[in-house]
Design a protein around this motif. Structure first.
Motif, PDB file in Angstrom:
ATOM      1  N   SER A  32       1.063  -1.207   0.173  1.00  0.00           N
ATOM      2  CA  SER A  32       0.059   0.101  -0.138  1.00  0.00           C
ATOM      3  C   SER A  32       0.456   0.868  -0.314  1.00  0.00           C
ATOM      4  N   VAL A  33       0.558   2.314  -1.084  1.00  0.00           N
ATOM      5  CA  VAL A  33       0.950   3.841  -1.214  1.00  0.00           C
ATOM      6  C   VAL A  33       0.354   4.951  -0.009  1.00  0.00           C
ATOM      7  N   GLY A  34       1.169   5.061   0.529  1.00  0.00           N
ATOM      8  CA  GLY A  34       0.105   6.467   1.419  1.00  0.00           C
ATOM      9  C   GLY A  34       0.820   7.869   1.241  1.00  0.00           C
ATOM     10  N   TRP A  35      -0.274   9.051   1.139  1.00  0.00           N
ATOM     11  CA  TRP A  35       0.334   9.968   1.445  1.00  0.00           C
ATOM     12  C   TRP A  35      -0.099  10.763   2.837  1.00  0.00           C
ATOM     13  N   PHE A  36       0.955  11.865   3.778  1.00  0.00           N
ATOM     14  CA  PHE A  36       0.738  12.321   4.381  1.00  0.00           C
ATOM     15  C   PHE A  36       1.680  13.568   4.223  1.00  0.00           C
ATOM     16  N   ARG A  37       1.410  13.920   5.601  1.00  0.00           N
ATOM     17  CA  ARG A  37       1.366  16.178   5.172  1.00  0.00           C
ATOM     18  C   ARG A  37       1.528  16.043   6.688  1.00  0.00           C
ATOM     19  N   HIS A  52      -3.216  -2.101  -1.815  1.00  0.00           N
ATOM     20  CA  HIS A  52      -2.266  -3.137  -1.723  1.00  0.00           C
ATOM     21  C   HIS A  52      -3.840  -4.677  -2.031  1.00  0.00           C
ATOM     22  N   THR A  53      -4.207  -4.282  -1.050  1.00  0.00           N
ATOM     23  CA  THR A  53      -5.098  -5.723  -0.810  1.00  0.00           C
ATOM     24  C   THR A  53      -6.801  -5.902  -2.099  1.00  0.00           C
ATOM     25  N   PRO A  87      -4.839  27.524   1.077  1.00  0.00           N
ATOM     26  CA  PRO A  87      -3.706  27.927   2.119  1.00  0.00           C
ATOM     27  C   PRO A  87      -3.592  26.271   3.494  1.00  0.00           C
ATOM     28  N   GLU A  88      -4.357  25.957   3.811  1.00  0.00           N
ATOM     29  CA  GLU A  88      -4.665  24.617   5.143  1.00  0.00           C
ATOM     30  C   GLU A  88      -4.609  23.686   4.241  1.00  0.00           C
ATOM     31  N   ASP A  89      -3.360  23.557   2.860  1.00  0.00           N
ATOM     32  CA  ASP A  89      -3.190  22.124   2.671  1.00  0.00           C
ATOM     33  C   ASP A  89      -1.247  22.644   2.667  1.00  0.00           C
ATOM     34  N   THR A  90      -1.035  23.527   2.817  1.00  0.00           N
ATOM     35  CA  THR A  90       0.454  23.965   2.353  1.00  0.00           C
ATOM     36  C   THR A  90       1.404  22.906   4.276  1.00  0.00           C
ATOM     37  N   ALA A  91       1.965  22.210   3.627  1.00  0.00           N
ATOM     38  CA  ALA A  91       2.717  21.174   4.651  1.00  0.00           C
ATOM     39  C   ALA A  91       3.471  20.855   3.700  1.00  0.00           C
ATOM     40  N   VAL A  92       4.308  19.758   4.811  1.00  0.00           N
ATOM     41  CA  VAL A  92       6.051  19.590   3.870  1.00  0.00           C
ATOM     42  C   VAL A  92       4.394  17.494   3.626  1.00  0.00           C
ATOM     43  N   TYR A  93       4.978  17.084   2.081  1.00  0.00           N
ATOM     44  CA  TYR A  93       3.813  15.415   1.953  1.00  0.00           C
ATOM     45  C   TYR A  93       4.981  15.383   1.351  1.00  0.00           C
ATOM     46  N   TYR A  94       4.273  13.857   2.127  1.00  0.00           N
ATOM     47  CA  TYR A  94       5.186  12.449   2.275  1.00  0.00           C
ATOM     48  C   TYR A  94       5.065  11.353   1.832  1.00  0.00           C
ATOM     49  N   CYS A  95       5.572  10.141   0.991  1.00  0.00           N
ATOM     50  CA  CYS A  95       5.027   9.155   1.249  1.00  0.00           C
ATOM     51  C   CYS A  95       5.671   7.711   1.841  1.00  0.00           C
ATOM     52  N   GLY A  96       4.511   6.935   1.676  1.00  0.00           N
ATOM     53  CA  GLY A  96       5.427   6.098   2.115  1.00  0.00           C
ATOM     54  C   GLY A  96       5.097   4.550   1.663  1.00  0.00           C
ATOM     55  N   ALA A  97       4.880   3.570   1.728  1.00  0.00           N
ATOM     56  CA  ALA A  97       5.374   1.812   1.763  1.00  0.00           C
ATOM     57  C   ALA A  97       5.121   0.964   2.390  1.00  0.00           C
ATOM     58  N   GLY A  98       3.704   0.385   2.440  1.00  0.00           N
ATOM     59  CA  GLY A  98       3.874  -0.710   3.530  1.00  0.00           C
ATOM     60  C   GLY A  98       2.540  -1.893   3.768  1.00  0.00           C
ATOM     61  N   ALA A 100       0.142  -2.117   4.615  1.00  0.00           N
ATOM     62  CA  ALA A 100      -0.871  -1.230   5.579  1.00  0.00           C
ATOM     63  C   ALA A 100      -2.124  -1.677   4.921  1.00  0.00           C
ATOM     64  N   ILE A 101      -3.296  -3.163   5.447  1.00  0.00           N
ATOM     65  CA  ILE A 101      -4.320  -3.494   4.807  1.00  0.00           C
ATOM     66  C   ILE A 101      -5.204  -1.731   5.602  1.00  0.00           C
ATOM     67  N   ILE A 102      -7.043  -2.112   5.621  1.00  0.00           N
ATOM     68  CA  ILE A 102      -7.984  -1.611   5.240  1.00  0.00           C
ATOM     69  C   ILE A 102      -7.808  -0.551   6.746  1.00  0.00           C
ATOM     70  N   SER A 103      -8.206  -1.469   6.918  1.00  0.00           N
ATOM     71  CA  SER A 103      -8.047  -0.747   8.810  1.00  0.00           C
ATOM     72  C   SER A 103      -6.714  -0.214   9.709  1.00  0.00           C
ATOM     73  N   THR A 104      -5.878  -0.063   9.006  1.00  0.00           N
ATOM     74  CA  THR A 104      -4.322   0.469   9.186  1.00  0.00           C
ATOM     75  C   THR A 104      -4.129   1.821   8.390  1.00  0.00           C
ATOM     76  N   ILE A 105      -4.679   1.568   7.169  1.00  0.00           N
ATOM     77  CA  ILE A 105      -4.172   2.991   5.782  1.00  0.00           C
ATOM     78  C   ILE A 105      -3.840   3.664   6.693  1.00  0.00           C
ATOM     79  N   SER A 106      -4.941   4.620   7.661  1.00  0.00           N
ATOM     80  CA  SER A 106      -4.872   5.786   7.625  1.00  0.00           C
ATOM     81  C   SER A 106      -3.927   6.359   8.725  1.00  0.00           C
ATOM     82  N   SER A 107      -2.995   5.540   9.120  1.00  0.00           N
ATOM     83  CA  SER A 107      -1.545   4.829  10.380  1.00  0.00           C
ATOM     84  C   SER A 107      -0.622   5.144   9.393  1.00  0.00           C
ATOM     85  N   ALA A 108       0.034   6.138  10.074  1.00  0.00           N
ATOM     86  CA  ALA A 108       1.727   6.221   9.953  1.00  0.00           C
ATOM     87  C   ALA A 108       2.356   5.032   9.976  1.00  0.00           C
TER      88      ALA A 108
END
Length: 124
Positions: A32-37, A52-53, A87-98, A100-108
């Motif tokens: 799974s690939v996620g974006w966080f900011r 990925h599932t 303007p509130e979208d201003t941030a550093v954006y990171y991508c992560g891979a792991g 992650a399943i559906i229940s954890t997909i929003s957890s860094a």
């Protein structure tokens, strides 16, 4: 897996940007690939992810309807299309891979590999 996030920059409110997350060493198949900011002084926030599932995409409430994630396994690239930026979208954006399943997909914590981050600045 080494990840490279790119595409950040300065944009006016209402504008668009496209971020890319590229993997080296292997493809994103099976991950799974996620974006966080993370904005200054704030905690890391879930933006969205592609599972990925089931290959479905999931989004944080603050970006639903404005951001879209797509993946190209052959190119080992996941793209985050950001429209109607605020303007509130201003941030550093990171991508992560792991794995992650559906229940954890929003957890860094469900992501093992991270890119270095790319700065998005939205001016009002």
């Amino acid at each position: 897996v080494q990840l490279q996030a790119s595409g950040g920059g300065l944009v006016q409110a209402g504008g668009s940007l496209r971020l890319s997350c590229t993997a080296s060493g292997r493809t994103f198949t099976g991950y799974s690939v996620g974006w966080f900011r993370q904005a200054p002084g704030k905690e890391r926030e879930f933006v969205g992810a592609v599972s990925h599932t089931n290959s479905h995409t999931y989004y944080g409430d603050s970006v639903k309807g404005r951001f879209t994630i797509s993946r190209d396994n052959a190119k080992a690239t996941v793209t985050l299309q950001m429209n109607s930026l605020k303007p509130e979208d201003t941030a550093v954006y990171y991508c992560g891979a792991g794995r992650a399943i559906i229940s954890t997909i929003s957890s860094a914590s469900a992501y093992y590999y991270w890119g270095q981050g790319t700065l998005v600045t939205v001016s009002s």
